[in-house]
Design an enzyme around this catalytic site. Structure first.
Site, mmCIF file in Angstrom:
data_model
loop_
_atom_site.group_PDB
_atom_site.id
_atom_site.type_symbol
_atom_site.label_atom_id
_atom_site.label_comp_id
_atom_site.label_asym_id
_atom_site.label_seq_id
_atom_site.Cartn_x
_atom_site.Cartn_y
_atom_site.Cartn_z
ATOM 1 N N CYS A 1 -3.523 1.188 10.747
ATOM 2 C CA CYS A 1 -2.664 2.098 11.556
ATOM 3 C C CYS A 1 -3.421 2.163 13.214
ATOM 4 C CB CYS A 1 -3.958 3.055 11.093
ATOM 5 S SG CYS A 1 -5.371 3.085 10.375
HETATM 6 N N1 LIG Z 1 -7.081 5.868 5.623
HETATM 7 C C1 LIG Z 1 -5.476 5.812 6.833
HETATM 8 O O1 LIG Z 1 -5.376 6.058 7.499
HETATM 9 C C2 LIG Z 1 -5.031 4.373 6.829
HETATM 10 C C3 LIG Z 1 -3.947 4.069 7.217
HETATM 11 C C4 LIG Z 1 -3.461 2.335 7.186
HETATM 12 C C5 LIG Z 1 -3.846 1.351 6.217
HETATM 13 N N2 LIG Z 1 -4.920 2.699 5.252
HETATM 14 C C6 LIG Z 1 -5.412 1.287 3.713
HETATM 15 O O2 LIG Z 1 -4.245 1.578 3.066
HETATM 16 C C7 LIG Z 1 -5.564 1.751 1.565
HETATM 17 C C8 LIG Z 1 -5.898 3.628 1.249
HETATM 18 O O3 LIG Z 1 -6.440 3.745 1.808
HETATM 19 P P1 LIG Z 1 -7.108 5.630 2.105
HETATM 20 O O4 LIG Z 1 -6.798 5.954 3.159
HETATM 21 O O5 LIG Z 1 -5.722 5.995 0.673
HETATM 22 O O6 LIG Z 1 -7.867 5.573 1.027
HETATM 23 P P2 LIG Z 1 -9.082 5.778 -0.140
HETATM 24 O O7 LIG Z 1 -8.492 7.664 0.453
HETATM 25 O O8 LIG Z 1 -10.308 5.809 -0.606
HETATM 26 O O9 LIG Z 1 -7.446 5.776 -1.615
HETATM 27 C C9 LIG Z 1 -8.341 4.972 -1.964
HETATM 28 C C10 LIG Z 1 -6.796 4.941 -3.430
HETATM 29 O O10 LIG Z 1 -7.319 3.607 -4.175
HETATM 30 C C11 LIG Z 1 -7.653 3.967 -5.490
HETATM 31 N N3 LIG Z 1 -8.036 2.619 -6.055
HETATM 32 C C12 LIG Z 1 -9.818 2.433 -5.943
HETATM 33 N N4 LIG Z 1 -10.148 1.151 -6.267
HETATM 34 C C13 LIG Z 1 -8.810 0.822 -7.428
HETATM 35 C C14 LIG Z 1 -8.618 -0.155 -8.332
HETATM 36 N N5 LIG Z 1 -9.600 -1.345 -8.785
HETATM 37 N N6 LIG Z 1 -7.517 0.619 -8.694
HETATM 38 C C15 LIG Z 1 -6.466 0.963 -9.296
HETATM 39 N N7 LIG Z 1 -6.696 1.887 -8.108
HETATM 40 C C16 LIG Z 1 -7.843 1.901 -6.896
HETATM 41 C C17 LIG Z 1 -8.229 5.556 -5.525
HETATM 42 O O11 LIG Z 1 -8.102 5.873 -6.848
HETATM 43 P P3 LIG Z 1 -8.725 6.934 -7.774
HETATM 44 O O12 LIG Z 1 -9.508 7.889 -6.487
HETATM 45 O O13 LIG Z 1 -8.586 7.834 -8.551
HETATM 46 O O14 LIG Z 1 -10.156 5.982 -7.836
HETATM 47 C C18 LIG Z 1 -7.716 5.649 -4.426
HETATM 48 O O15 LIG Z 1 -6.604 6.136 -4.831
HETATM 49 C C19 LIG Z 1 -5.920 1.327 2.309
HETATM 50 O O16 LIG Z 1 -5.709 -0.334 1.792
HETATM 51 C C20 LIG Z 1 -7.071 0.657 3.100
HETATM 52 O O17 LIG Z 1 -7.389 0.438 4.500
HETATM 53 C C21 LIG Z 1 -5.576 3.786 5.254
#
Ligand SMILES: NC(=O)c1ccc[n+]([C@@H]2O[C@H](COP(=O)([O-])OP(=O)(O)OC[C@H]3O[C@@H](n4cnc5c(N)ncnc54)[C@H](OP(=O)(O)O)[C@@H]3O)[C@@H](O)[C@H]2O)c1
Length: 349
Positions: free
Chosen positions: A152
């Site tokens: 992002c």
């Molecule tokens: N947030 C942003 O603005 C943004 C922007 C661009 C890219 N990203 C990238 O997108 C990805 C997700 O970010 P997020 O902000 O959505 O994080 P998040 O809110 O912490 O969500 C993480 C997700 O991954 C799942 N998870 C965690 N450990 C896992 C495992 N070992 N196996 C399978 N699923 C697992 C979690 O499931 P549970 O909740 O069921 O544990 C949850 O659904 C990251 O790589 C991040 O760097 C984020």
């Protein structure tokens, strides 16, 4: 073209997974298959994503090769370091869109330095507007089976600076970027510095001093856009808003370049882009104007006394910064008009 695309979303309980579900649900041919996650497996989606009403009664299942099998498209929205192993076991004919960092970097050394662990390899990069030696990154996407969706902060900084790099009107060896970042950028994980009692009423810098993981991806992109040598000082600051990134970037004006040439470089770079808009002179981007939309708003000015170009860009980190970029890339890969299902209008006030 009318077909049904069965789309699985892994990480469906998280911020990105939720936004992928919201954004992709506007696509006319998308039908959701498995919604997978980790600790929330077994819960109803509505417990974790109460704003997604049409999907509230869907079950979240565990993430596995079996639950992700049998889909046309799999979107991975998992913590970095998690998607590489899962993606490697998915069928080669499945289109996989990885919103995490695992497949963005071309350099295994940069991966090891900034993320640690084994490098999972490099996939076609899902930033259609990225300027390349002979066109744009969108030219490389049709027919791809794997797409690495950009970071992002990387999106805000790359889209902000690349016109000046590609046109040679700025010096890419002395770049600065200071970002105001909303809290959803950090994901849903529990951490003391992400508590409301710490964040409300505070602006909190983090990853200061060249340590942020998005730096090598920015350097990589500006290299693709034409810079031989990129040096950037990158400083993000969490500010009390849920979504949004406002990036303020500066660069030395290249020798002999005037303000009109600077403006022309930015305006011509984005004249035909559906989602990246250079605002009329004097109007500055705000994060509020991008909320919920797949847009990046940009403004550029020349600080003559400082001899520097100043660029400000704004995006919604969850839309143009990830879920929207994923859908935009999917459209190109599969031959849909690039804008299909994507929101141009933001939510205001
Ligand atoms: N947030 C942003 O603005 C943004 C922007 C661009 C890219 N990203 C990238 O997108 C990805 C997700 O970010 P997020 O902000 O959505 O994080 P998040 O809110 O912490 O969500 C993480 C997700 O991954 C799942 N998870 C965690 N450990 C896992 C495992 N070992 N196996 C399978 N699923 C697992 C979690 O499931 P549970 O909740 O069921 O544990 C949850 O659904 C990251 O790589 C991040 O760097 C984020």
């Amino acid at each position: 073209m009318h077909m049904t695309l069965k789309v699985a979303v892994s990480g469906a309980s998280g911020y990105v997974g939720g936004e992928v579900l919201r954004v992709f649900s506007e696509h006319p041919d998308v039908e959701f298959g498995s919604l997978t996650a980790h600790s929330s497996a077994g819960d109803r989606l509505g417990v974790h994503q109460p704003h997604l009403r049409s999907l509230a009664d869907r079950d979240i299942v565990a993430t596995s090769v079996d639950t992700l099998a049998g889909h046309d498209v799999v979107v991975l929205a998992l913590p970095h370091g998690t998607s590489g192993a899962i993606a490697a076991q998915l069928p080669p004919e499945t289109l996989v869109l990885d919103c995490g960092a695992d497949h963005r970097l071309a350099s295994a050394e940069a991966w090891a330095e900034y993320y640690g662990g084994d490098h999972s390899g490099t996939w076609p990069y899902g930033m259609p507007e990225l300027i390349t030696a002979d066109g744009h990154q969108r030219d490389a996407l049709p027919g791809a089976k794997r797409v690495a969706v950009p970071g992002c902060n990387v999106t805000a900084v790359t889209l902000g600076l690349q016109p000046g790099v590609a046109a040679g009107v700025i010096d890419p060896t002395d770049l600065t970027a200071v970002l105001a970042v909303g809290y959803s950028g950090a994901g849903k994980k529990l951490a003391t510095n992400l508590l409301a009692s710490e964040g409300l009423g505070a602006a909190s810098p983090y990853a200061v001093g060249g340590t942020h993981r998005h730096i090598p991806e920015i350097v990589q992109n500006l290299g693709v856009a034409g810079a031989d040598d990129v040096r950037i000082s990158f400083t993000p600051t969490l500010v009390p808003m849920a979504r949004g990134i406002l990036a303020t970037m500066t660069a030395p004006l290249a020798a002999g370049v005037d303000a009109d040439q600077v403006r022309a470089a930015w305006e011509s770079a984005y004249a035909d882009e559906p989602f990246v808009h250079v605002l009329p002179e004097g109007q500055w981007p705000t994060t509020a104007a991008t909320l919920g939309a797949n847009t990046c708003l940009v403004q550029v000015a020349v600080d003559k006394k400082a001899g520097r170009v100043v660029v400000v860009s704004a995006i919604d980190n969850l839309v143009k910064g990830t879920a929207g970029a994923a859908l935009q890339s999917m459209n190109i890969v599969l031959g849909y008009p690039e804008t299909t299902g994507l929101q141009l209008q933001g939510v205001a006030p």
